[in-house]
Design an enzyme around this catalytic site. Structure first.
Site, PDB file in Angstrom:
ATOM      1  N   LYS A 187     -19.081 -16.227   0.652  1.00 15.64           N
ATOM      2  CA  LYS A 187     -20.540 -16.177   0.789  1.00 15.64           C
ATOM      3  C   LYS A 187     -21.260 -15.426  -0.331  1.00 15.64           C
ATOM      4  O   LYS A 187     -20.798 -14.396  -0.801  1.00 15.64           O
ATOM      5  CB  LYS A 187     -20.895 -15.475   2.101  1.00 15.64           C
ATOM      6  CG  LYS A 187     -20.458 -16.222   3.324  1.00 15.64           C
ATOM      7  CD  LYS A 187     -20.984 -15.451   4.522  1.00 15.64           C
ATOM      8  CE  LYS A 187     -20.436 -15.945   5.821  1.00 15.64           C
ATOM      9  NZ  LYS A 187     -20.596 -14.888   6.843  1.00 15.64           N
ATOM     10  N   GLY A 214     -13.022  -3.536  -0.300  1.00 18.90           N
ATOM     11  CA  GLY A 214     -14.404  -3.073  -0.196  1.00 18.90           C
ATOM     12  C   GLY A 214     -14.732  -1.976  -1.197  1.00 18.90           C
ATOM     13  O   GLY A 214     -15.812  -1.962  -1.788  1.00 18.90           O
ATOM     14  N   GLY A 241      -9.504  -8.547  -1.572  1.00 19.32           N
ATOM     15  CA  GLY A 241      -8.336  -8.834  -0.745  1.00 19.32           C
ATOM     16  C   GLY A 241      -7.789 -10.237  -0.940  1.00 19.32           C
ATOM     17  O   GLY A 241      -6.587 -10.425  -1.185  1.00 19.32           O
ATOM     18  N   ARG A 257       0.821  -1.218   0.000  1.00 22.30           N
ATOM     19  CA  ARG A 257       0.000   0.000   0.000  1.00 22.30           C
ATOM     20  C   ARG A 257       0.853   1.266   0.000  1.00 22.30           C
ATOM     21  O   ARG A 257       0.465   2.270  -0.598  1.00 22.30           O
ATOM     22  CB  ARG A 257      -0.943   0.002   1.199  1.00 22.30           C
ATOM     23  CG  ARG A 257      -2.076  -0.992   1.000  1.00 22.30           C
ATOM     24  CD  ARG A 257      -3.009  -0.981   2.171  1.00 22.30           C
ATOM     25  NE  ARG A 257      -4.163  -1.810   1.902  1.00 22.30           N
ATOM     26  CZ  ARG A 257      -4.882  -2.422   2.832  1.00 22.30           C
ATOM     27  NH1 ARG A 257      -4.560  -2.286   4.100  1.00 22.30           N
ATOM     28  NH2 ARG A 257      -5.912  -3.150   2.505  1.00 22.30           N
TER      29      ARG A 257
HETATM   30  P1  ADP Z   1     -12.128 -11.581  -1.665  1.00 21.73           P
HETATM   31  O1  ADP Z   1     -11.404 -11.102  -0.446  1.00 21.73           O
HETATM   32  O2  ADP Z   1     -11.191 -11.835  -2.821  1.00 21.73           O
HETATM   33  O3  ADP Z   1     -13.271 -10.696  -2.035  1.00 21.73           O
HETATM   34  P2  ADP Z   1     -13.749 -13.386  -0.113  1.00 21.73           P
HETATM   35  O4  ADP Z   1     -13.330 -12.677   1.131  1.00 21.73           O
HETATM   36  O5  ADP Z   1     -15.141 -13.248  -0.557  1.00 21.73           O
HETATM   37  O6  ADP Z   1     -12.749 -13.017  -1.325  1.00 21.73           O
HETATM   38  O7  ADP Z   1     -13.529 -14.950   0.072  1.00 21.73           O
HETATM   39  C1  ADP Z   1     -12.292 -15.519   0.374  1.00 21.73           C
HETATM   40  C2  ADP Z   1     -12.439 -16.697   1.277  1.00 21.73           C
HETATM   41  O8  ADP Z   1     -13.329 -17.662   0.757  1.00 21.73           O
HETATM   42  C3  ADP Z   1     -11.121 -17.417   1.454  1.00 21.73           C
HETATM   43  O9  ADP Z   1     -10.701 -17.268   2.789  1.00 21.73           O
HETATM   44  C4  ADP Z   1     -11.439 -18.860   1.111  1.00 21.73           C
HETATM   45  O10 ADP Z   1     -10.832 -19.789   1.984  1.00 21.73           O
HETATM   46  C5  ADP Z   1     -12.938 -18.917   1.236  1.00 21.73           C
HETATM   47  N1  ADP Z   1     -13.501 -20.001   0.449  1.00 21.73           N
HETATM   48  C6  ADP Z   1     -13.355 -20.232  -0.859  1.00 21.73           C
HETATM   49  N2  ADP Z   1     -13.968 -21.378  -1.230  1.00 21.73           N
HETATM   50  C7  ADP Z   1     -14.516 -21.894  -0.110  1.00 21.73           C
HETATM   51  C8  ADP Z   1     -15.270 -23.084   0.161  1.00 21.73           C
HETATM   52  N3  ADP Z   1     -15.567 -23.965  -0.810  1.00 21.73           N
HETATM   53  N4  ADP Z   1     -15.663 -23.296   1.435  1.00 21.73           N
HETATM   54  C9  ADP Z   1     -15.355 -22.407   2.412  1.00 21.73           C
HETATM   55  N5  ADP Z   1     -14.650 -21.285   2.222  1.00 21.73           N
HETATM   56  C10 ADP Z   1     -14.221 -21.020   0.973  1.00 21.73           C
HETATM   57 MG    MG Z   2     -11.855 -11.275   1.660  1.00 24.62          MG
END
Ligand code: ADP
Ligand code: MG
Length: 394
Positions: free
Chosen positions: A199, A376, A353, A37
């Site tokens: 989610k 975010g 992230g 950053r």
């Molecule tokens: P980003 O930060 O890129 O937006 P998210 O925070 O939405 O992504 O999601 C990342 C998390 O999702 C990771 O910690 C990963 O372990 C989890 N994840 C991915 N696939 C699964 C799964 N099948 N079951 C549970 N957790 C999962």
């Molecule tokens: Mg995340």
């Protein structure tokens, strides 16, 4: 969206310029860990230094109580790291708008740099308090916002101050807004969006917005199981959100009606526990054992997704395909990262992230067109929300 003025071409010589940066970096034992950053803000900082401005940098770090100084949230280590990166002295004020900040801001030489102490040591920062905005503004003659990562927050340093001084975007913020808005407003087609992560509930706005814009939507990660449930499949003990099944079904229908291809996994890697050393097997999405959970996409899905990604002229990726933090379940995320990296004809844009962490983990960051620094903030921009920090610069 990108009708914002950047600092480029503005005469800053001899002027005090207060710059909101995002120096919210991990610090351990008084030393900065990952300095991505800080590096991301260098083009703006170095531009101002070269232009002979008196540069005053302000940032938040972590979540202090807002009741004054807390040792573990001091920005002093970030200032020290910046001094190393620009190979020049960097002054540090032990307060944000107090006596030390005012004195050090007043005595800055042209081209010199001062870092103020953590904005959030004062609870008025997050409240966008008018008096605090005035006090910050009184330190300078021009304001620059280069903290894209906090542009979705209406705080004193990101929003309120912008109406008190001539306000400009820094290069990082401008680049983020231009790239992400450009992708949404006029994507080269086909536009392939890859969405994963944990989610559905976290990402509904993003998925919904992208169904309106993209030609192909690829779904993986924990969220795919709620979509599979909507298709009437059994998902064992996989991550699922019962309250969102109906909504997921609606999104599948919406995509169909709009002629958007929505791809879901055809096979997964299922495990008997959420653990690195769990017993795991690969199975079709029609045969997920009742006592197992899907922790990654399977090999057939990897191929299906890689083929779709190769077709894209614009590829946006947010959210890992599986639990990539565990070696046993990183394969799908790696395969998708490699497929994105391999598409050299496309504009490839990574946001979020954990997605960015995954790309870094696989050493593929240099192969991508653009890596967004805002978690975010990028997601809110993709959702079509107005970012207060960007709106304030108009
Ligand atoms: P980003 O930060 O890129 O937006 P998210 O925070 O939405 O992504 O999601 C990342 C998390 O999702 C990771 O910690 C990963 O372990 C989890 N994840 C991915 N696939 C699964 C799964 N099948 N079951 C549970 N957790 C999962
Ligand atoms: Mg995340």
């Amino acid at each position: 969206m990108s009708d914002i003025k950047t600092i480029e071409g503005v005469d800053v010589r001899g002027k005090r310029v207060i710059v909101r940066v995002d120096f919210n970096v991990p610090i351990k034992d008084g030393v900065v860990g990952d300095d991505t950053r800080i590096r991301a803000a260098l083009p703006t900082i170095e531009y101002l230094v070269r232009g002979g401005a008196k540069v005053i940098l302000m940032s938040h770090l972590g979540r202090p109580a807002g009741e004054g100084f807390e040792e573990k949230f001091t920005l002093a280590p970030a200032a020290a790291r910046l001094a190393e990166l620009i190979d020049a002295p960097v002054a540090f004020a032990s307060d944000t708008v107090g006596e030390d900040a005012r004195a050090k801001a007043a005595e800055l030489a042209d081209g010199a740099v001062l870092v103020l102490e953590n904005l959030r040591f004062d609870k008025r920062e997050k409240k966008n308090d008018p008096a605090f905005c005035e006090e910050l503004a009184s330190l300078a003659e021009l304001y620059v916002n280069d903290a894209f990562g906090t542009a979705h927050r209406a705080h004193a340093s990101t929003a309120g101050i912008a109406s008190l001084l001539p306000a400009y975007a820094g290069f990082l913020l401008a680049g983020e807004v231009e790239t992400l808005s450009g992708m949404l407003d006029a994507p080269k087609r086909p536009f392939v969006a890859i969405l994963g992560g944990s989610k559905v509930s976290d990402k509904v706005g993003v998925i919904d917005a992208l169904i309106d814009k993209a030609d192909t939507i690829i779904i993986g990660g924990g969220m795919c199981f709620t979509f599979l449930l909507a298709q009437g499949k059994a998902v064992g003990t996989s991550l699922k959100e019962d309250d969102w099944v109906e909504r997921a079904g609606e999104m599948i229908e919406k995509a169909q009606a709009a002629g958007v291809k929505l791809l879901l996994p055809v096979d997964v890697v299922a495990a008997d526990a959420f653990a690195e050393d769990a017993n795991a097997l690969t199975c079709s999405v029609d045969a997920i054992p009742a006592d197992m959970m899907g922790l990654d996409i399977g090999p057939e899905t990897e191929k299906l997704y890689a083929d779709a990604i190769a077709e894209g002229a614009t590829v946006f990726w947010n959210g890992p395909m599986g639990v990539f933090e565990m070696k046993a379940f990183e394969h799908g995320t790696r395969a998708v990262a490699e497929a994105v990296a391999a598409n050299k004809d496309a504009a490839t844009i990574i946001g979020g992230g954990d997605s960015v962490a995954a790309v870094n983990k696989f050493s593929l960051a240099d192969e991508m067109t653009f890596i967004s620094t805002g978690g975010g903030a990028s997601m809110e921009l993709v959702e079509g929300k107005t970012l207060p920090g960007v709106a304030a610069l108009r």
